[in-house]
Scaffold this motif. Structure first.
Motif, PDB file in Angstrom:
ATOM      1  N   PRO A   1       0.930  -1.263   0.271  1.00  0.00           N
ATOM      2  CA  PRO A   1      -0.408   0.187  -0.042  1.00  0.00           C
ATOM      3  C   PRO A   1       0.755   1.344   0.232  1.00  0.00           C
ATOM      4  O   PRO A   1       2.246   1.140   0.635  1.00  0.00           O
ATOM      5  CB  PRO A   1      -0.830  -0.147   1.483  1.00  0.00           C
ATOM      6  N   PHE A   2       0.720   2.221  -0.596  1.00  0.00           N
ATOM      7  CA  PHE A   2       0.876   3.660  -0.584  1.00  0.00           C
ATOM      8  C   PHE A   2       2.480   3.374  -1.322  1.00  0.00           C
ATOM      9  O   PHE A   2       3.217   4.187  -0.920  1.00  0.00           O
ATOM     10  CB  PHE A   2       1.443   4.594   0.756  1.00  0.00           C
TER      11      PHE A   2
ATOM     12  N   ARG B   1       6.235   6.628   5.846  1.00  0.00           N
ATOM     13  CA  ARG B   1       6.929   5.354   6.356  1.00  0.00           C
ATOM     14  C   ARG B   1       7.595   5.309   7.545  1.00  0.00           C
ATOM     15  O   ARG B   1       8.155   4.418   8.226  1.00  0.00           O
ATOM     16  CB  ARG B   1       7.128   4.110   5.183  1.00  0.00           C
ATOM     17  N   GLN B   2       7.768   6.777   7.652  1.00  0.00           N
ATOM     18  CA  GLN B   2       9.280   7.131   8.667  1.00  0.00           C
ATOM     19  C   GLN B   2       8.741   7.227  10.065  1.00  0.00           C
ATOM     20  O   GLN B   2       8.725   7.358  10.969  1.00  0.00           O
ATOM     21  CB  GLN B   2       9.900   8.037   8.163  1.00  0.00           C
ATOM     22  N   SER B   3       6.956   7.752  10.171  1.00  0.00           N
ATOM     23  CA  SER B   3       6.230   8.273  10.979  1.00  0.00           C
ATOM     24  C   SER B   3       4.929   7.372  11.677  1.00  0.00           C
ATOM     25  O   SER B   3       4.570   6.810  10.441  1.00  0.00           O
ATOM     26  CB  SER B   3       6.025   9.195  11.740  1.00  0.00           C
ATOM     27  N   LEU B   4       4.500   6.918  12.912  1.00  0.00           N
ATOM     28  CA  LEU B   4       2.910   6.574  12.589  1.00  0.00           C
ATOM     29  C   LEU B   4       2.224   7.295  12.313  1.00  0.00           C
ATOM     30  O   LEU B   4       1.411   7.418  11.969  1.00  0.00           O
ATOM     31  CB  LEU B   4       3.025   6.129  14.082  1.00  0.00           C
ATOM     32  N   GLU B   5       2.864   8.483  12.350  1.00  0.00           N
ATOM     33  CA  GLU B   5       1.372   9.612  12.772  1.00  0.00           C
ATOM     34  C   GLU B   5       1.002   9.444  10.889  1.00  0.00           C
ATOM     35  O   GLU B   5       0.178   9.820   9.822  1.00  0.00           O
ATOM     36  CB  GLU B   5       1.801  11.243  12.716  1.00  0.00           C
TER      37      GLU B   5
ATOM     38  N   LEU C   1       2.053   7.345   8.139  1.00  0.00           N
ATOM     39  CA  LEU C   1       1.259   5.561   8.028  1.00  0.00           C
ATOM     40  C   LEU C   1      -0.313   5.182   8.344  1.00  0.00           C
ATOM     41  O   LEU C   1      -1.469   5.967   7.504  1.00  0.00           O
ATOM     42  CB  LEU C   1       1.449   4.610   8.511  1.00  0.00           C
TER      43      LEU C   1
ATOM     44  N   SER D   1      -3.693   5.786   5.366  1.00  0.00           N
ATOM     45  CA  SER D   1      -4.371   5.127   5.366  1.00  0.00           C
ATOM     46  C   SER D   1      -5.710   6.169   5.682  1.00  0.00           C
ATOM     47  O   SER D   1      -6.466   5.175   4.854  1.00  0.00           O
ATOM     48  CB  SER D   1      -4.403   4.115   6.790  1.00  0.00           C
TER      49      SER D   1
END
Lengths: 199, 247
Positions: B53-54, B83-87, B89, B93
């Protein structure tokens, strides 16, 4: 002929299993029926026993038939290293490698922003309690290298690092025996990012 | 021709059978469409990296009876920043789910592809929240649901100074008399101005806007109410974003 009878029920039950379609389910059912009754009884007993006697280990939450599980009870294991995996089957994969002699923690899932699965649905609280209990010096995040695994690793590292524990993640890169020519671009760029010096 | 090529971004990936995945792609020419990628969950698959994804990639697709399938693919852009941070990703989404929900399959809407690409390039920075709000506004405009913000949607009366009432069911702001009993959200005059600005400004310039927590929350609630009203449901990734924001 067997649409409602016990044979049909057996076929239906097999067909519920992952990776088993209706044809395979039929083949398995008729194979069981063609064998001596003892074969079916042994299979049924093994299934019931495995289901009834398997629970989560109170320490690592892996599936086990004894308390604590064989890995957690092994005094030769290094309790300072904790490997965090998504599923019990990942413990099996790690154990097959024979490269890790520390302990495990099984999350029983991964964070999935896309599906609304947050950390409350995993065993994160138990992991933090275990680390807070002391004795752990390094946490190895062995989550899968996909969106869910990345999200889980990023979240856990944010939580664990302030506790003064070293947090590492499994390396991403080329599989052993692979050829550069056939590697996909993202794997190759990850391998390049994670390159290391030769001594 | 059984085979055809397209360039698309992967906005969703759902596991199917043992090692196959159904991908939802968004391309400039075809809009949203679904394809099957066979065997991509196998460790030896060469397509595996490019169908995450992405990821934006070049696809060689094979026509099928029901869904087309991926014959070959090559990743072009992986949006490593998000992809480097939870925010990053989590917001990726959410934006992907938003596009999926608002786009009928096989229908091309000009601008959506570029909006996804630009947003994915910028996600993972300091400004993900405001970027998501701007994305919402721009997407609503592109798909034909632009909220009316200049005057009362019902009687056309000019916005009164002070608190302004935003009513999703009426399609925008409304005066006190016209708002009726519909679910509404109160916006300050400053928040309304920010809403107008973020729908027009380029995403890359959003960092120049100073919003503050209160205004951001007002915008978030109003737009979420508007989106939920039009989609007639809640998106799955919202639950996770709320958790991330501590709500």
């Amino acid at each position: 002929m067997h649409s409602n009878g016990p044979v049909a029920r057996l076929v239906d039950e097999f067909a519920r299993l992952p990776g088993i379609g209706p044809k395979t389910a039929q083949r398995l059912a008729f194979y069981i029926l063609s064998q001596p009754p003892e074969t079916a009884r042994r299979l049924a007993a093994a299934l019931t026993e495995a289901r009834d006697n398997t629970r989560r280990c109170s320490v690592c939450l892996n599936l086990t038939d004894r308390e604590p599980c064989a890995v957690c009870a092994d005094p030769r294991r290094n309790p300072e290293m904790l490997c965090v995996v998504e599923q019990p089957r990942d413990v099996l994969a790690m154990e097959k490698s024979r490269g890790f002699r520390g302990l495990y923690h099984v999350l029983h899932g991964s964070i999935s922003p896309m599906n609304g699965i947050g950390p409350d649905e995993l065993t994160v609280r138990e992991l933090l309690q275990r680390i807070a209990g002391g004795g752990v010096k390094e946490v190895i995040l062995a989550t899968n290298p996909n969106v869910e695994g990345d999200a889980t690793a990023l979240y856990l590292s944010k939580l664990i690092q302030p506790l003064g524990v070293r947090v590492t993640r499994l390396a991403h890169g080329l599989p052993v025996g692979a050829s550069l020519e056939y590697a996909d671009e993202i794997t190759l760029s990850k391998a390049l990012e994670g390159r290391r010096e030769l001594y | 021709m059984k085979l055809y090529a397209d360039e698309a971004v992967v906005i969703k990936s759902v596991s199917m059978r043992e090692a196959d995945r159904v991908l939802t792609l968004y391309s400039r020419t075809r809009g949203k469409f679904r394809v099957v990628a066979h065997g991509v969950d196998k460790p030896a698959s060469r397509k595996r990296g490019s169908v995450q994804p992405f990821t934006f990639g070049k696809f060689l697709l094979r026509r099928g009876r029901d869904l087309d399938s991926v014959d070959q693919c090559e990743g072009v852009e992986y949006f490593t920043g998000l992809r480097q941070s939870l925010e990053g990703l989590s917001y990726a989404s959410y934006l992907a789910e938003l596009v999926d929900a608002f786009s009928p399959e096989g229908e091309t809407t000009a601008g959506i592809f570029e909006l996804i690409m630009e947003s994915f390039r910028l996600l993972g920075g300091e400004n993900d929240r405001l970027l998501a709000r701007s994305f919402e506004m721009k997407l609503l405009c592109l798909v034909g649901y632009r909220p009316h913000l200049d005057s009362c949607t019902m009687c056309g009366a000019a916005n009164t100074p002070g608190k302004i009432i935003f009513v999703p069911a009426l399609g925008g702001v409304a005066c006190r008399d016209c708002a009726g009993g519909e679910k509404s959200f109160a916006l300050s005059g400053g928040t309304l101005e920010i809403l107008k600005v973020i729908s027009g400004w380029p995403l890359a310039k959003l960092s120049r806007i100073k919003t503050g927590h209160v205004r951001e929350e007002e915008i978030k609630k109003a737009l979420r109410g508007f989106i939920q009203y039009h989609l007639e449901g809640r998106l799955k990734s919202i639950k996770f974003l709320d958790w991330l924001d501590g709500d």
